[in-house]
Design a protein around this motif. Structure first.
Motif, PDB file in Angstrom:
ATOM      1  N   GLU A 159       0.712  -1.617   0.015  1.00  0.00           N
ATOM      2  CA  GLU A 159       0.124  -0.228  -0.211  1.00  0.00           C
ATOM      3  C   GLU A 159       1.098   0.837  -0.204  1.00  0.00           C
ATOM      4  OE1 GLU A 159      -3.100  -0.056  -0.292  1.00  0.00           O
ATOM      5  OE2 GLU A 159      -3.747  -1.913  -0.442  1.00  0.00           O
ATOM      6  N   ARG A 160       2.202   1.626   0.626  1.00  0.00           N
ATOM      7  CA  ARG A 160       2.836   2.566   0.556  1.00  0.00           C
ATOM      8  C   ARG A 160       3.251   2.561  -0.953  1.00  0.00           C
ATOM      9  NH1 ARG A 160       6.526   0.831   4.388  1.00  0.00           N
ATOM     10  NH2 ARG A 160       7.875   0.887   3.206  1.00  0.00           N
ATOM     11  N   GLU A 161       3.865   1.332  -1.012  1.00  0.00           N
ATOM     12  CA  GLU A 161       4.708   1.820  -2.620  1.00  0.00           C
ATOM     13  C   GLU A 161       4.155   2.573  -3.943  1.00  0.00           C
ATOM     14  OE1 GLU A 161       8.344   2.164  -3.343  1.00  0.00           O
ATOM     15  OE2 GLU A 161       8.699   1.466  -1.223  1.00  0.00           O
ATOM     16  N   LYS A 162       2.711   1.360  -3.401  1.00  0.00           N
ATOM     17  CA  LYS A 162       1.597   1.953  -4.496  1.00  0.00           C
ATOM     18  C   LYS A 162       1.280   3.729  -3.941  1.00  0.00           C
ATOM     19  CE  LYS A 162      -2.943   0.946  -5.883  1.00  0.00           C
ATOM     20  NZ  LYS A 162      -4.191   0.157  -6.011  1.00  0.00           N
ATOM     21  N   LYS A 163       1.263   3.764  -3.910  1.00  0.00           N
ATOM     22  CA  LYS A 163       1.245   5.646  -2.729  1.00  0.00           C
ATOM     23  C   LYS A 163       1.990   6.504  -3.658  1.00  0.00           C
ATOM     24  CE  LYS A 163      -1.028   8.389   0.122  1.00  0.00           C
ATOM     25  NZ  LYS A 163      -1.079   9.783  -0.554  1.00  0.00           N
ATOM     26  N   LEU A 164       3.178   5.662  -3.218  1.00  0.00           N
ATOM     27  CA  LEU A 164       4.456   6.896  -3.414  1.00  0.00           C
ATOM     28  C   LEU A 164       4.818   6.654  -5.214  1.00  0.00           C
ATOM     29  CD1 LEU A 164       7.200   5.758  -0.652  1.00  0.00           C
ATOM     30  CD2 LEU A 164       6.256   7.339  -0.774  1.00  0.00           C
ATOM     31  N   GLN A 166       2.428   5.932  -6.690  1.00  0.00           N
ATOM     32  CA  GLN A 166       1.487   7.660  -7.856  1.00  0.00           C
ATOM     33  C   GLN A 166       1.400   8.468  -7.661  1.00  0.00           C
ATOM     34  OE1 GLN A 166      -2.126   5.221  -5.797  1.00  0.00           O
ATOM     35  NE2 GLN A 166      -2.516   4.214  -7.094  1.00  0.00           N
ATOM     36  N   ASP A 167       2.310   9.026  -6.395  1.00  0.00           N
ATOM     37  CA  ASP A 167       2.823  10.000  -5.798  1.00  0.00           C
ATOM     38  C   ASP A 167       3.814  10.717  -7.173  1.00  0.00           C
ATOM     39  OD1 ASP A 167       0.557  10.373  -4.585  1.00  0.00           O
ATOM     40  OD2 ASP A 167       0.952  10.113  -2.983  1.00  0.00           O
TER      41      ASP A 167
END
Length: 400
Positions: A159-164, A166-167
């Motif tokens: 979840e953290r890597e996905k958000k990073l 995407q950002d």
């Protein structure tokens, strides 16, 4: 003096004649009385003889009203022409239905903690049979717990890597690696859960180092070899369960009769001990001959909802081979043995009359009557044994 003696003698003679006449009269009366008594005795004997003859004329007859017949549970059947199937009889035995019989064994070594069922007990599918403690189960549960923790960590990282990603903060490669790690963690947890499920035989387990043996289907515990505290492994035959609502009847057929015994043929299975019979059909004919018996094994599948056909029971299996028209036939339940002769009880206006008969072929619950019975008469079928019992009582009273 001489005249006096003459007068006395004459008087004595007259008196003696009178007494003699009286004696003869009484004797005649007694003789007539004896003769009358003898005639009376003859009349009594004649009357007794007539009564005895009357009783003999009614021998075998049982007087019963319609209400008494109903109360005794006696049912009537008409003797009539029927088609009787001829067949070959074979001695057979009731066996477990092997398609519905399971040998329940432990999946891993362990120690029996508790046994929840008894021999002969009926169980439902999924019902607990026994609880076993095993070190191997403990290790599998530890592996499952570790897999769950790794999965939770992998999901958080993903979840953290996905958000990073995407950002546009981190590279796509980091995101793909996190996703791969998550998928691997999910696979590892699924494998750990599968191992536990296979070992316990159920996805529902008791926790810790214990697992449960549960019934694979509805059945009866026909064998039980577990006691608390016993050490068991994968070779231990813990329980044998069988679904006795359906059983097999097996019998051997010699090569000369095999052409008459084919799959689908009607079979009448009867057991003298149960005084019962049931209809079935040939489900299987063996392709090989037994080395000892030199016969082929034939199997009949029977429905057994009441459980009366128990494995181990010896039976007679009659395979239908042909049929014939019987001029007179009655249900087998109508036949009773009286004085070593087959007998039926014919309905009369005021009860029943025992009638000796001669029998022919039997099949499907019907028996041919070759002599002693005309078609169209009513005979006692179900409950005819009650009439046989009443006839026995009457004969015993008559003999006394």
């Amino acid at each position: 003096m001489d005249k006096k003696l003459i007068v006395v003698a004459a008087a004595t003679l007259a008196l003696g004649i009178g007494i003699g006449s009286m004696w003869d009269g009484n004797g005649a009366i007694d003789a007539h009385a004896d003769e009358a008594a003898e005639h009376a005795d003859h009349a009594d004997h004649a009357e007794e003889g007539a009564a005895a003859e009357g009783e003999h004329g009614e021998e075998g007859h049982i007087e019963l009203s319609a209400e008494q017949i109903t109360a005794a549970g006696i049912q009537l059947a008409e003797a009539r022409a029927q088609t009787i199937s001829l067949g070959l009889p074979f001695p057979g035995e009731v066996r477990f239905d092997e398609d519905r019989t399971a040998h329940v064994v432990p999946r891993v070594p362990g120690v029996v903690e508790s046994v929840a069922v008894n021999l002969g007990q009926s169980v439902k599918k999924g019902q607990l049979l026994a609880v076993i403690a095993s070190q191997q189960i403990s290790e599998q549960r530890s592996e499952q717990a570790a897999a769950q923790r790794r999965l939770a960590l992998a999901r958080t990282t993903y979840e953290r890597e996905k958000k990073l990603w995407q950002d546009k903060i981190s590279a796509e490669q980091d995101f793909l690696q996190a996703r791969q790690a998550l998928e691997e963690a999910e696979i590892a947890l699924a494998n750990a859960r599968q191992k536990i499920s296979v070992l316990s035989g159920s996805v529902v387990a008791t926790g810790g180092n214990r697992y449960e043996l549960r019934a694979p289907f509805d059945g009866v515990v026909v064998e039980k070899h577990l006691t608390p505290g016993e050490v068991v492994d994968e070779t231990t035959a813990a329980f044998t369960l069988s679904d006795l609502s359906r059983v097999w009847v097996t019998f051997g057929v010699s090569p000369k009769d095999l052409n008459k015994v084919q799959v689908g043929k009607a079979v009448t299975v009867s057991a003298a001990e149960l005084n019962a019979q049931v209809l079935g059909s040939v489900a299987y004919v063996g392709s090989l001959l037994g080395e000892q018996t030199r016969t082929a094994t034939v199997r009949v599948t029977l429905e057994n909802p009441q459980g009366s056909w128990r494995p181990g029971l010896f039976v007679t299996a009659r395979v239908a081979t042909d049929s014939r028209e019987a001029k007179v036939a009655v249900p087998e339940t109508a036949i009773q043995t009286v004085e070593d002769k087959p007998t039926v009880f014919v309905r009369t206006d005021d009860g029943f009359k025992a009638q000796a008969v001669e029998l022919g072929s039997r099949a499907a619950g019907q028996v041919e009557v070759t002599a002693g019975l005309e078609p169209g008469v009513q005979v006692a079928s179900a409950g005819s044994f009650v009439l046989k019992s009443e006839l026995g009582k009457a004969s015993a009273e008559h003999s006394h």
